[in-house]
Design a protein around this motif. Sequence first.
Motif, mmCIF file in Angstrom:
data_model
loop_
_atom_site.group_PDB
_atom_site.id
_atom_site.type_symbol
_atom_site.label_atom_id
_atom_site.label_comp_id
_atom_site.label_asym_id
_atom_site.label_seq_id
_atom_site.Cartn_x
_atom_site.Cartn_y
_atom_site.Cartn_z
ATOM 1 N N GLY A 157 0.802 -1.212 0.000
ATOM 2 C CA GLY A 157 0.000 0.000 0.000
ATOM 3 C C GLY A 157 0.836 1.264 0.000
ATOM 4 N N LYS A 158 0.213 2.356 -0.368
ATOM 5 C CA LYS A 158 0.878 3.662 -0.397
ATOM 6 C C LYS A 158 0.450 4.479 0.829
ATOM 7 C CE LYS A 158 1.065 3.780 -5.434
ATOM 8 N NZ LYS A 158 2.304 3.078 -5.399
ATOM 9 N N PRO A 159 1.364 5.250 1.410
ATOM 10 C CA PRO A 159 1.017 6.048 2.586
ATOM 11 C C PRO A 159 -0.210 6.930 2.376
ATOM 12 C CG PRO A 159 3.386 6.075 2.253
ATOM 13 C CD PRO A 159 2.791 5.383 1.052
ATOM 14 N N VAL A 160 -0.368 7.511 1.193
ATOM 15 C CA VAL A 160 -1.507 8.400 0.960
ATOM 16 C C VAL A 160 -2.824 7.651 1.109
ATOM 17 C CG1 VAL A 160 -1.588 8.087 -1.564
ATOM 18 C CG2 VAL A 160 -2.402 10.223 -0.535
ATOM 19 N N GLU A 161 -2.830 6.360 0.825
ATOM 20 C CA GLU A 161 -4.067 5.587 0.963
ATOM 21 C C GLU A 161 -4.474 5.468 2.426
ATOM 22 O OE1 GLU A 161 -3.913 2.725 -2.904
ATOM 23 O OE2 GLU A 161 -2.320 2.436 -1.436
ATOM 24 N N VAL A 162 -3.504 5.413 3.309
ATOM 25 C CA VAL A 162 -3.797 5.400 4.738
ATOM 26 C C VAL A 162 -4.230 6.792 5.188
ATOM 27 C CG1 VAL A 162 -2.856 4.974 7.042
ATOM 28 C CG2 VAL A 162 -2.183 3.508 5.123
ATOM 29 N N TRP A 163 -3.528 7.830 4.713
ATOM 30 C CA TRP A 163 -3.845 9.189 5.148
ATOM 31 C C TRP A 163 -5.233 9.632 4.715
ATOM 32 C CZ3 TRP A 163 -2.040 11.201 9.156
ATOM 33 C CH2 TRP A 163 -0.751 10.892 9.584
ATOM 34 N N LEU A 164 -5.707 9.157 3.576
ATOM 35 C CA LEU A 164 -7.079 9.486 3.170
ATOM 36 C C LEU A 164 -8.079 8.892 4.153
ATOM 37 C CD1 LEU A 164 -6.740 9.075 -0.687
ATOM 38 C CD2 LEU A 164 -7.085 11.211 0.584
ATOM 39 N N ALA A 165 -7.798 7.697 4.647
ATOM 40 C CA ALA A 165 -8.669 7.093 5.661
ATOM 41 C C ALA A 165 -8.593 7.868 6.972
ATOM 42 C CB ALA A 165 -8.280 5.633 5.875
ATOM 43 N N VAL A 166 -7.393 8.337 7.338
ATOM 44 C CA VAL A 166 -7.220 9.162 8.538
ATOM 45 C C VAL A 166 -8.060 10.431 8.423
ATOM 46 C CG1 VAL A 166 -5.573 10.607 9.807
ATOM 47 C CG2 VAL A 166 -4.926 8.302 9.116
ATOM 48 N N LEU A 167 -7.961 11.091 7.285
ATOM 49 C CA LEU A 167 -8.708 12.336 7.084
ATOM 50 C C LEU A 167 -10.210 12.098 7.183
ATOM 51 C CD1 LEU A 167 -6.644 13.971 4.210
ATOM 52 C CD2 LEU A 167 -6.703 14.634 6.632
ATOM 53 N N PHE A 168 -10.683 10.986 6.644
ATOM 54 C CA PHE A 168 -12.109 10.676 6.752
ATOM 55 C C PHE A 168 -12.510 10.499 8.213
ATOM 56 C CE2 PHE A 168 -15.250 7.241 7.332
ATOM 57 C CZ PHE A 168 -16.381 7.958 6.963
ATOM 58 N N LEU A 169 -11.794 9.670 8.958
ATOM 59 C CA LEU A 169 -12.168 9.407 10.354
ATOM 60 C C LEU A 169 -12.057 10.656 11.224
ATOM 61 C CD1 LEU A 169 -10.626 5.877 10.960
ATOM 62 C CD2 LEU A 169 -13.045 6.474 10.675
ATOM 63 N N ALA A 170 -11.166 11.567 10.869
ATOM 64 C CA ALA A 170 -11.020 12.805 11.635
ATOM 65 C C ALA A 170 -12.085 13.830 11.287
ATOM 66 C CB ALA A 170 -9.638 13.406 11.381
ATOM 67 N N SER A 171 -12.760 13.648 10.164
ATOM 68 C CA SER A 171 -13.671 14.670 9.643
ATOM 69 C C SER A 171 -15.087 14.551 10.206
ATOM 70 C CB SER A 171 -13.739 14.566 8.122
ATOM 71 O OG SER A 171 -14.519 13.435 7.740
ATOM 72 N N ASP A 172 -15.864 15.596 9.986
ATOM 73 C CA ASP A 172 -17.275 15.583 10.378
ATOM 74 C C ASP A 172 -18.082 14.573 9.568
ATOM 75 O OD1 ASP A 172 -16.785 17.527 12.250
ATOM 76 O OD2 ASP A 172 -17.431 19.184 10.963
ATOM 77 N N GLU A 173 -17.595 14.182 8.393
ATOM 78 C CA GLU A 173 -18.290 13.165 7.594
ATOM 79 C C GLU A 173 -18.353 11.829 8.334
ATOM 80 O OE1 GLU A 173 -16.156 15.356 6.185
ATOM 81 O OE2 GLU A 173 -17.698 16.418 5.054
ATOM 82 N N ALA A 174 -17.468 11.634 9.304
ATOM 83 C CA ALA A 174 -17.456 10.401 10.088
ATOM 84 C C ALA A 174 -18.076 10.624 11.466
ATOM 85 C CB ALA A 174 -16.027 9.890 10.231
ATOM 86 N N SER A 175 -19.011 11.562 11.579
ATOM 87 C CA SER A 175 -19.552 11.947 12.886
ATOM 88 C C SER A 175 -20.262 10.808 13.618
ATOM 89 C CB SER A 175 -20.507 13.132 12.729
ATOM 90 O OG SER A 175 -21.607 12.770 11.908
ATOM 91 N N PHE A 176 -20.733 9.789 12.903
ATOM 92 C CA PHE A 176 -21.409 8.670 13.561
ATOM 93 C C PHE A 176 -20.581 7.388 13.482
ATOM 94 C CE2 PHE A 176 -25.240 5.849 14.256
ATOM 95 C CZ PHE A 176 -25.572 6.375 15.493
#
Length: 193
Positions: A157-176
Amino acid sequence: MPDAGQVSAAVPQAAAELGPITVPFNHTGTIVIKPFLEMTAEEWDWLHAVTVDSMFLMTGAVLPGMIAAGGGSILCTPSIPAVAATPMEVLHDITKGAVHRFARAIAVEFHNRGIRCNALCPGFIEPPHGLREVADLQALGAGVSDAAIAMAQGRIGKPVEVWLAVLFLASDEASFVNGTHLFVDDGLRGCAR
């Protein structure tokens, strides 16, 4: 080794300079790779301190400020070893298992105070740490040849693929999304894990 005094001093200093800490990321990047019967008590203590104790100290230090700020998102990285053991990585597997349970336990205890805590479980990823892990495991015959990895998860895997998941979980889009373990591993299957 984590130092509680340094953590206690660093958190208010960071908050004063950068504002409230609302998205802490408990991520450690070290490992002990060797046969179980060759591990020492010193290695056991050291890796628990780096992986588990540091997470405990940092989370405890930032939680009061997160609650005062109205909530936030804590991220942890237990990685795949939290749920799938690898030969020659018993100590790594155990400490990452603790991170796995920690994320869920914090989520359950603090969800009613606006705190989310989620875990990312990457497969084999290509930064130097990940490539060193693969090379060390290959040297010990642990069944993670390039062909085995290709079969298990398609590619490194590429680091950016992990960081995109990090950004999602940190964001309001993952509020639930709270207390989950997000696998970023292309469906890792087989291999030594």
